[in-house]
Design an enzyme around this catalytic site. Structure first.
Site, short mmCIF file in Angstrom:
data_model
loop_
_atom_site.label_atom_id
_atom_site.label_comp_id
_atom_site.label_asym_id
_atom_site.label_seq_id
_atom_site.Cartn_x
_atom_site.Cartn_y
_atom_site.Cartn_z
CB THR A 106 -0.88 0.03 1.27
OG1 THR A 106 -1.53 -1.23 1.38
CG2 THR A 106 -1.91 1.13 1.18
CB SER A 108 -0.13 7.20 1.47
OG SER A 108 -1.18 6.36 1.93
N GLY A 109 2.16 8.33 0.15
CA GLY A 109 3.05 9.34 -0.42
C GLY A 109 4.35 8.77 -0.98
N GLY A 110 4.67 7.51 -0.66
CA GLY A 110 5.85 6.86 -1.24
C GLY A 110 7.18 7.23 -0.59
CG ASP A 112 8.96 2.58 3.73
OD1 ASP A 112 8.12 2.20 4.55
OD2 ASP A 112 10.13 2.14 3.70
CE1 TYR A 464 8.81 8.70 14.49
CE2 TYR A 464 10.05 9.72 12.71
CZ TYR A 464 8.88 9.56 13.41
OH TYR A 464 7.76 10.25 13.02
CG ASN A 466 7.18 8.11 10.08
OD1 ASN A 466 6.66 7.26 9.39
ND2 ASN A 466 6.55 9.20 10.47
CE1 TYR A 467 12.59 10.72 9.94
CE2 TYR A 467 14.25 10.71 11.67
CZ TYR A 467 13.32 11.39 10.91
OH TYR A 467 13.11 12.73 11.13
C1 LIG Z 1 12.00 14.05 2.41
C2 LIG Z 1 11.38 13.37 3.60
C3 LIG Z 1 11.04 14.11 4.73
C4 LIG Z 1 10.46 13.51 5.83
N1 LIG Z 1 10.13 14.28 6.91
C5 LIG Z 1 9.50 13.73 7.96
C6 LIG Z 1 9.05 14.51 9.06
O1 LIG Z 1 9.20 15.71 9.08
N2 LIG Z 1 8.43 13.87 10.08
C7 LIG Z 1 8.21 12.52 10.07
O2 LIG Z 1 7.63 12.00 11.02
N3 LIG Z 1 8.63 11.78 9.06
C8 LIG Z 1 9.26 12.33 8.01
N4 LIG Z 1 9.66 11.56 6.97
C9 LIG Z 1 9.38 10.13 7.02
C10 LIG Z 1 7.96 9.88 6.54
O3 LIG Z 1 7.03 10.42 7.43
C11 LIG Z 1 7.73 8.39 6.45
O4 LIG Z 1 8.56 7.90 5.44
C12 LIG Z 1 6.25 8.08 6.16
O5 LIG Z 1 6.08 6.70 6.27
C13 LIG Z 1 5.89 8.56 4.77
O6 LIG Z 1 4.54 8.36 4.50
P1 LIG Z 1 4.13 8.17 2.98
O7 LIG Z 1 2.67 7.95 2.94
O8 LIG Z 1 4.70 9.25 2.16
O9 LIG Z 1 4.94 6.84 2.64
P2 LIG Z 1 4.61 5.48 1.93
O10 LIG Z 1 5.93 5.05 1.40
O11 LIG Z 1 3.48 5.60 0.98
O12 LIG Z 1 4.17 4.55 3.12
C14 LIG Z 1 4.98 4.29 4.23
C15 LIG Z 1 4.52 3.01 4.93
O13 LIG Z 1 3.15 3.08 5.29
C16 LIG Z 1 2.38 2.09 4.60
N5 LIG Z 1 1.17 2.74 4.10
C17 LIG Z 1 1.11 3.73 3.19
N6 LIG Z 1 -0.15 4.11 3.00
C18 LIG Z 1 -0.93 3.35 3.79
C19 LIG Z 1 -2.32 3.27 4.02
N7 LIG Z 1 -3.18 4.06 3.38
N8 LIG Z 1 -2.78 2.35 4.91
C20 LIG Z 1 -1.91 1.54 5.56
N9 LIG Z 1 -0.58 1.57 5.38
C21 LIG Z 1 -0.09 2.47 4.51
C22 LIG Z 1 3.27 1.65 3.47
O14 LIG Z 1 2.96 0.34 3.06
C23 LIG Z 1 4.64 1.78 4.05
O15 LIG Z 1 4.94 0.68 4.87
C24 LIG Z 1 10.24 12.13 5.84
C25 LIG Z 1 10.59 11.37 4.73
C26 LIG Z 1 11.15 11.97 3.62
C27 LIG Z 1 11.53 11.12 2.44
#
Ligand SMILES: Cc1cc2nc3c(=O)[nH]c(=O)nc-3n(C[C@H](O)[C@H](O)[C@H](O)COP(=O)(O)OP(=O)(O)OC[C@H]3O[C@@H](n4cnc5c(N)ncnc54)[C@H](O)[C@@H]3O)c2cc1C
Ligand SMILES: *[C@@H]1O[C@H](CO)[C@@H](O)[C@H](O)[C@H]1NC(C)=O
Ligand SMILES: *[C@@H]1O[C@H](CO)[C@@H](O)[C@H](O)[C@H]1NC(C)=O
Ligand SMILES: *[C@@H]1O[C@H](CO)[C@@H](O)[C@H](O)[C@H]1NC(C)=O
Ligand SMILES: *[C@@H]1O[C@H](CO)[C@@H](O)[C@H](O)[C@H]1NC(C)=O
Ligand SMILES: *[C@@H]1O[C@H](CO)[C@@H](O)[C@H](O)[C@H]1NC(C)=O
Ligand SMILES: *[C@@H]1O[C@H](CO)[C@@H](O)[C@H](O)[C@H]1NC(C)=O
Ligand SMILES: *[C@@H]1O[C@H](CO)[C@@H](O)[C@H](O)[C@H]1NC(C)=O
Ligand SMILES: *[C@@H]1O[C@H](CO)[C@@H](O)[C@H](O)[C@H]1NC(C)=O
Ligand SMILES: *[C@@H]1O[C@H](CO)[C@@H](O)[C@H](O)[C@H]1NC(C)=O
Ligand SMILES: *[C@@H]1O[C@H](CO)[C@@H](O)[C@H](O)[C@H]1NC(C)=O
Length: 523
Positions: A106, A108-110, A112, A464, A466-467
């Protein structure tokens, strides 16, 4: 004996070949056929299903590959991409993927860090929420319903359009998806004042492995499945906030001493200040030399006149001056920290504008610090950062304290509470033409992580979630086993890991929703 050895060797290869044959052809076609039968509105689902035959398959897949390490030709790709635009599309996809034994990833924003939202080593379907991204703000009642595929920039923008003194405590970078909040919580500029994003969720809409649509009442606090939407609690921010980002120091300007002092001071500053310390190598365009710099930066929820006396009293060594500070509105601060200075607020809606912050080749790690690190040890960290092996590396210290300390550590999946002075974020980036050396850069992060072992949290060495970091398990344990999951699980969630395993066992006992670092059910 000979025969046994021979067949043991051959069997996996044969199985592999058989599987890839059937997965590659009939499984995936059966899946597609299932989708069109299963979906009540077959014409509309075919508009959101992409196989490799579709000309836009690659552009849909690549649209949010935010770490280009996973944009290579040998990265495994999904058999099918589904971009649901209605709830029934999710239900049909889950039904058919289970029936035909395909895994789901899954996205959302990609963002990971390890690409787990769009990469799998098994045949899989990518469910991308790009079409599921409405944002509905009710400023009067200070709530917003936001679909999981929305980016935080759009959420901030829609809130600001209604009321510039309302905000949501989400992440800083505007293209982050809201999707993965519940397990990972998410922090940002309002972290020390209002806690994590996940702590400001009022309700949710989710879909589980049995295709039931659930809300917070019917699912409880912890959840496994696909998040469709969040109901967010909005928080007040002052009309004027202050940004300071100009305070840089080199080693000759006593940077090490200041970093040492920052460790004791930052976490004790008022909740309205969000202090970060960024260490990097400044590349001079004039003479080509690299200079270590420490950048002291913060958002303050108030005016310059309010900020200066606080900093002069608590951290006089920094010598923060009026010239270092800029007043603006909250939403302008978001623009500022995204390096979009002088751009219209509408740029926060742009899902493709990523460079220089977003799409890059990188590897990151995290640590938590509970005791100030000595100047000698800091110098060791700095000398590794300035190492020629990692020209584009940086390290960020993010102050904890504030409200973080006042919430018990075992009541939410975010356990990094009282006792932490700050979190460390290590990153190394590189360019496309340098990708042949990627292993060298990744090894650099592992070396610096090893060096830091004595100075950071222990038992567990907290990280953490999210990292995301696939290194933090153990090399000595079967990687798909529960024992392995317990190693990284405790680092991310501490004792709350057991609670997550229990809920997972109840609602997804066969582990349908999974990836390399998803919570496992009890074996
Ligand atoms: C440039 C950058 C800046 C960042 N800054 C911050 C920050 O300021 N604070 C912070 O906390 N983090 C930060 N992060 C980390 C970021 O919050 C995590 O990578 C977060 O998981 C990104 O969410 P996403 O939806 O974009 O990622 P995705 O890659 O889409 O998803 C991340 C994870 O969640 C799962 N997932 C996605 N969508 C769903 C859904 N709808 N239901 C269930 N599971 C789902 C995915 O399978 C994957 O395991 C940053 C990352 C980057 C690359
Ligand atoms: C299709 O619609 C019917 C009637 O509305 C409903 O009973 C059925 O569950 C739906 N099927 C799916 C797969 O959603
Ligand atoms: C992908 O191709 C299939 C078969 O050619 C077609 O039915 C479907 O509509 C296409 N999907 C999109 C989103 O264009
Ligand atoms: C993709 O195209 C090939 C060749 O044109 C065709 O044989 C195959 O059936 C198509 N697959 C799908 C899923 O449409
Ligand atoms: C990702 O890879 C594809 C195929 O090699 C390439 O066309 C595309 O430009 C790459 N994306 C980025 C952002 O570099
Ligand atoms: C905007 O939100 C603030 C809370 O920050 C509230 O006090 C104010 O009344 C709201 N303004 C309007 C016009 O709704
Ligand atoms: C660095 O520290 C020394 C000793 O404390 C002091 O004399 C000197 O003025 C400082 N330098 C700067 C640039 O602050
Ligand atoms: C290079 O230039 C930077 C400023 O751009 C300066 O701080 C540094 O001292 C210079 N280094 C050398 C070796 O001249
Ligand atoms: C989004 O940003 C990109 C890159 O800067 C730009 O080319 C594009 O025009 C922008 N799109 C919109 C809608 O502003
Ligand atoms: C720094 O400058 C040198 C010399 O100009 C260059 O080779 C190197 O790629 C630059 N590094 C970064 C990170 O920009
Ligand atoms: C690793 O653990 C999984 C799940 O417990 C099991 O299915 C698999 O056979 C194990 N692999 C090895 C090599 O022991």
């Amino acid at each position: 004996m000979k025969f046994l050895q021979f067949s043991m060797l051959l069997l996996p290869i044969l199985l592999d070949a058989l599987l890839s044959f059937s997965m590659g052809t009939s499984y995936h076609e059966d899946f597609l056929q299932c989708l069109s039968i299963r979906s009540n509105d077959s014409t509309s689902i075919s508009n959101v299903v992409y196989t490799r035959n579709n000309s836009s398959y690659s552009s849909v897949l690549e649209s949010t590959i935010r770490n280009l390490r996973f944009n290579s030709t040998d990265t495994p790709k999904p058999l099918v991409i589904v971009t649901p635009s209605r709830t029934s599309h999710f239900q049909a996809t889950i039904y058919c993927a289970r029936k035909h034994r395909l895994q789901i990833r899954t996205r959302s924003g990609g963002h990971d860090y390890e690409g787990l939202s769009y990469v799998a080593k098994v045949p899989f379907v990518l469910v991308d929420l790009v079409n599921f991204r409405s944002v509905d703000v009710d400023a009067e009642n200070r709530v917003a319903w936001v679909q999981a595929g929305a980016i935080v920039g759009e959420v901030y923008y829609r809130i600001a359009k209604k009321n510039r003194t309302l905000a949501f405590p989400g992440g800083v970078y505007y293209t982050i998806g809201l999707g993965s909040f519940i397990s990972s919580r998410g922090f940002g500029l309002l972290f020390r004042k209002y806690d994590t994003g996940g702590d400001n969720v009022i309700d949710a809409q989710l879909i589980d492995v049995n295709r039931r649509i659930l809300d917070r009442k019917s699912m409880g606090e912890d959840f496994f499945g696909i998040v469709l939407a969040w109901k967010l609690k909005l928080v007040p921010v002052p009309a004027t906030v202050t940004v300071f980002e100009a305070v840089t120091r080199t080693l000759e300007q006593n940077a090490t001493q200041l970093i040492f002092q920052w460790q004791n001071i930052a976490h004790q500053l008022p909740d309205e200040i969000n202090p970060d310390l960024i260490m990097f190598n400044f590349n001079s365009t004039q003479n080509g030399s690299r200079t270590f710099q420490a950048l002291f930066t913060s958002l303050f929820l108030g005016t310059i006149d309010e900020l200066l006396p606080i900093m002069q009293q608590r951290f006089p060594q920094l010598r923060l001056s009026r010239q270092d500070c800029t007043e603006m509105s909250w939403i302008e601060a978001i623009i500022y920290f995204n390096q979009l200075k002088n751009q219209p607020l509408e740029s926060l809606l742009n899902r493709t504008f990523l460079k220089p912050l977003g799409s890059q080749y990188y590897k990151s790690k995290s640590d938590y610090v509970k005791e100030p690190i000595s100047e000698t040890a800091l110098n060791g960290l700095i000398s590794r950062l300035t190492d020629e092996q990692a020209p584009s590396a940086y390290i960020i210290f993010m102050a904890y304290g504030g409200i973080i300390d006042r919430i018990p550590e075992d009541v939410t999946p975010f356990p990094h509470r009282a006792g932490n002075l700050y979190k460390i974020h290590y990153t190394v980036k590189w360019q496309e033409q340098d990708n042949v050396n990627s292993q060298r850069y990744i090894d650099w992060t592992r070396r610096i992580y090893r060096y830091m072992t004595p100075f950071v949290s222990k038992f567990p060495r907290e990280a953490y979630v999210n990292y995301r970091d696939l290194d933090i398990g153990s090399n000595n344990v079967n990687h798909t086993s529960y024992a392995h999951a317990r190693i990284w699980g405790r680092k991310y969630f501490k004792n709350y890991f057991d609670r997550l395993v229990q809920v997972k066992t109840e609602i997804d006992p066969k582990n349908f929703f999974r990836h390399e670092q998803s919570i496992p059910p009890f074996p």
